[in-house]
Design an enzyme around this catalytic site. Sequence first.
Site, PDB file in Angstrom:
ATOM      1  N   GLY A 142     -97.683 -37.272 -22.217  1.00  0.00           N
ATOM      2  CA  GLY A 142     -98.672 -38.329 -22.073  1.00  0.00           C
ATOM      3  C   GLY A 142    -100.009 -37.831 -21.577  1.00  0.00           C
ATOM      4  O   GLY A 142    -100.824 -38.614 -21.080  1.00  0.00           O
TER       5      GLY A 142
ATOM      6  N   LYS B 218     -96.718 -32.541 -23.713  1.00  0.00           N
ATOM      7  CA  LYS B 218     -96.256 -33.699 -24.470  1.00  0.00           C
ATOM      8  C   LYS B 218     -95.631 -34.767 -23.585  1.00  0.00           C
ATOM      9  O   LYS B 218     -94.647 -35.416 -23.937  1.00  0.00           O
ATOM     10  CB  LYS B 218     -95.275 -33.292 -25.582  1.00  0.00           C
ATOM     11  CG  LYS B 218     -95.765 -32.159 -26.463  1.00  0.00           C
ATOM     12  CD  LYS B 218     -97.201 -32.326 -26.940  1.00  0.00           C
ATOM     13  CE  LYS B 218     -97.408 -33.551 -27.773  1.00  0.00           C
ATOM     14  NZ  LYS B 218     -98.855 -33.774 -28.093  1.00  0.00           N
TER      15      LYS B 218
ATOM     16  N   THR C  54    -102.771 -36.815 -23.112  1.00  0.00           N
ATOM     17  CA  THR C  54    -103.957 -37.392 -23.761  1.00  0.00           C
ATOM     18  C   THR C  54    -104.258 -38.769 -23.188  1.00  0.00           C
ATOM     19  O   THR C  54    -105.422 -39.108 -22.924  1.00  0.00           O
ATOM     20  CB  THR C  54    -103.739 -37.485 -25.278  1.00  0.00           C
ATOM     21  OG1 THR C  54    -103.314 -36.212 -25.778  1.00  0.00           O
ATOM     22  CG2 THR C  54    -105.015 -37.902 -25.990  1.00  0.00           C
TER      23      THR C  54
ATOM     24  N   HIS D 183    -101.281 -27.722 -17.298  1.00  0.00           N
ATOM     25  CA  HIS D 183     -99.831 -27.793 -17.444  1.00  0.00           C
ATOM     26  C   HIS D 183     -99.150 -26.875 -16.431  1.00  0.00           C
ATOM     27  O   HIS D 183     -97.914 -26.744 -16.446  1.00  0.00           O
ATOM     28  CB  HIS D 183     -99.408 -27.372 -18.856  1.00  0.00           C
ATOM     29  CG  HIS D 183     -99.735 -28.377 -19.929  1.00  0.00           C
ATOM     30  ND1 HIS D 183     -99.606 -29.737 -19.744  1.00  0.00           N
ATOM     31  CD2 HIS D 183    -100.180 -28.212 -21.204  1.00  0.00           C
ATOM     32  CE1 HIS D 183     -99.947 -30.358 -20.858  1.00  0.00           C
ATOM     33  NE2 HIS D 183    -100.296 -29.463 -21.752  1.00  0.00           N
TER      34      HIS D 183
ATOM     35  N   ARG E 115     -92.658 -37.573 -17.747  1.00  0.00           N
ATOM     36  CA  ARG E 115     -92.071 -38.306 -18.873  1.00  0.00           C
ATOM     37  C   ARG E 115     -90.618 -37.898 -19.053  1.00  0.00           C
ATOM     38  O   ARG E 115     -90.238 -36.760 -18.746  1.00  0.00           O
ATOM     39  CB  ARG E 115     -92.853 -38.000 -20.161  1.00  0.00           C
ATOM     40  CG  ARG E 115     -92.466 -38.866 -21.350  1.00  0.00           C
ATOM     41  CD  ARG E 115     -93.254 -38.499 -22.586  1.00  0.00           C
ATOM     42  NE  ARG E 115     -93.037 -39.462 -23.660  1.00  0.00           N
ATOM     43  CZ  ARG E 115     -93.532 -39.339 -24.894  1.00  0.00           C
ATOM     44  NH1 ARG E 115     -94.283 -38.275 -25.192  1.00  0.00           N
ATOM     45  NH2 ARG E 115     -93.289 -40.251 -25.810  1.00  0.00           N
TER      46      ARG E 115
ATOM     47  N   ARG F 145     -99.078 -39.697 -32.025  1.00  0.00           N
ATOM     48  CA  ARG F 145     -97.945 -39.990 -32.890  1.00  0.00           C
ATOM     49  C   ARG F 145     -97.476 -41.407 -32.599  1.00  0.00           C
ATOM     50  O   ARG F 145     -98.164 -42.354 -32.901  1.00  0.00           O
ATOM     51  CB  ARG F 145     -96.826 -38.943 -32.708  1.00  0.00           C
ATOM     52  CG  ARG F 145     -95.801 -38.958 -33.843  1.00  0.00           C
ATOM     53  CD  ARG F 145     -94.764 -37.855 -33.687  1.00  0.00           C
ATOM     54  NE  ARG F 145     -93.814 -38.125 -32.616  1.00  0.00           N
ATOM     55  CZ  ARG F 145     -92.698 -38.802 -32.757  1.00  0.00           C
ATOM     56  NH1 ARG F 145     -92.371 -39.311 -33.925  1.00  0.00           N
ATOM     57  NH2 ARG F 145     -91.890 -39.001 -31.737  1.00  0.00           N
ATOM     58  N   LYS F 146     -96.328 -41.562 -31.961  1.00  0.00           N
ATOM     59  CA  LYS F 146     -95.805 -42.893 -31.665  1.00  0.00           C
ATOM     60  C   LYS F 146     -96.102 -43.344 -30.246  1.00  0.00           C
ATOM     61  O   LYS F 146     -96.408 -44.504 -29.997  1.00  0.00           O
ATOM     62  CB  LYS F 146     -94.285 -42.935 -31.893  1.00  0.00           C
ATOM     63  CG  LYS F 146     -93.847 -42.888 -33.336  1.00  0.00           C
ATOM     64  CD  LYS F 146     -92.325 -43.036 -33.394  1.00  0.00           C
ATOM     65  CE  LYS F 146     -91.805 -43.020 -34.807  1.00  0.00           C
ATOM     66  NZ  LYS F 146     -90.322 -43.143 -34.838  1.00  0.00           N
ATOM     67  N   GLY F 147     -95.937 -42.422 -29.302  1.00  0.00           N
ATOM     68  CA  GLY F 147     -96.127 -42.780 -27.904  1.00  0.00           C
ATOM     69  C   GLY F 147     -95.079 -43.733 -27.369  1.00  0.00           C
ATOM     70  O   GLY F 147     -95.313 -44.439 -26.386  1.00  0.00           O
TER      71      GLY F 147
END
Length: 329
Positions: free
Chosen positions: A75, A73, A77, A141, A163, A295-297
Amino acid sequence: MAEKELPMLLRDDNLSEETKKLISSLPTDKDAQGKLCKYQGCWYYYNTLQAVINFQENFQPQDTDIILASFPKAGTTWLKALSVALLERSKHDHDDPLNHPLLSDNPHGIVPFLEFDMYLKGSTPDQTKFPLSSPRLFSTHMPLHTIKENLKDSPCKIVYLCRNAKDALISRWFYRCKYQNKDAARSILESMFESFCSGVGFYGPIWDHALSYWKGSLENPKNVLFMRYEELKTEPSAQLKRLAEFLGCPFTEEEEENGLVEKILELCSLDNLSGLEVNKTGKTWTNVDYKSYFRKGEVGDWKNYLTPEMETKIDMIIDEKLKGSGLTF
């Protein structure tokens, strides 16, 4: 949830006798989803550990391979989409990109995870089912120290996207709840927060994960690129050009003059990708809805969910763990 209903990643029915013996010698724990063991400083669910070992024992790199790495989670994608668009741009007209792979498949369907898509089922993956053949494009990952033994004599490229830890936690909370068809309950976040802070969680601790690639980028900058999600958001054109340069496919003056940088950023934007039919209705082979990856990013969304006390605790832990490294996030 019964064992047979668990996602394959969380089960322990795919283990060799050697891996079972190994697990018996490792630190073990559990979270709300399943049993964990700590291997080479990183926490895995048991079947994922088997996939990691399958990778370590069998993966043979090619010189042109590119591996996109990230903590879950962070980034992933977006990094996959941008990398595909960069490498495929000579084959597709961005003024009329009807046949572009990103329009017909999710980035996770195009760029396979080494430990999930390639080696979760066994030691000899079928690489023909993945569309990109040269250069081969993979993702992971796993921390750098876990993959680098396989890559030590290879000039292949590794890109790591880092991130902010608090945003990664919130994104993971929403993803997990969506994946399990649950409401984003506060109690789940609080449980995940405690695991996050202790470092005992899938692919944790996040600070050791990031440090492995940070140090790798300092020691071997030609082969390891360290990128930040926040910089991709604030200066997307400059960071996309930096990525293209590193991957050996820099933009030409003509491409920049024709607005190709902006066209790729638009193609790979969250609004565009999340609106595609394949990403509204498709699933991974492990039965994860593609729409779960969007989602929001946003940067700083954690402020809407973490208490000041939670913020302070994470910041203090991160500052302490990264002290003296030169890395901040």
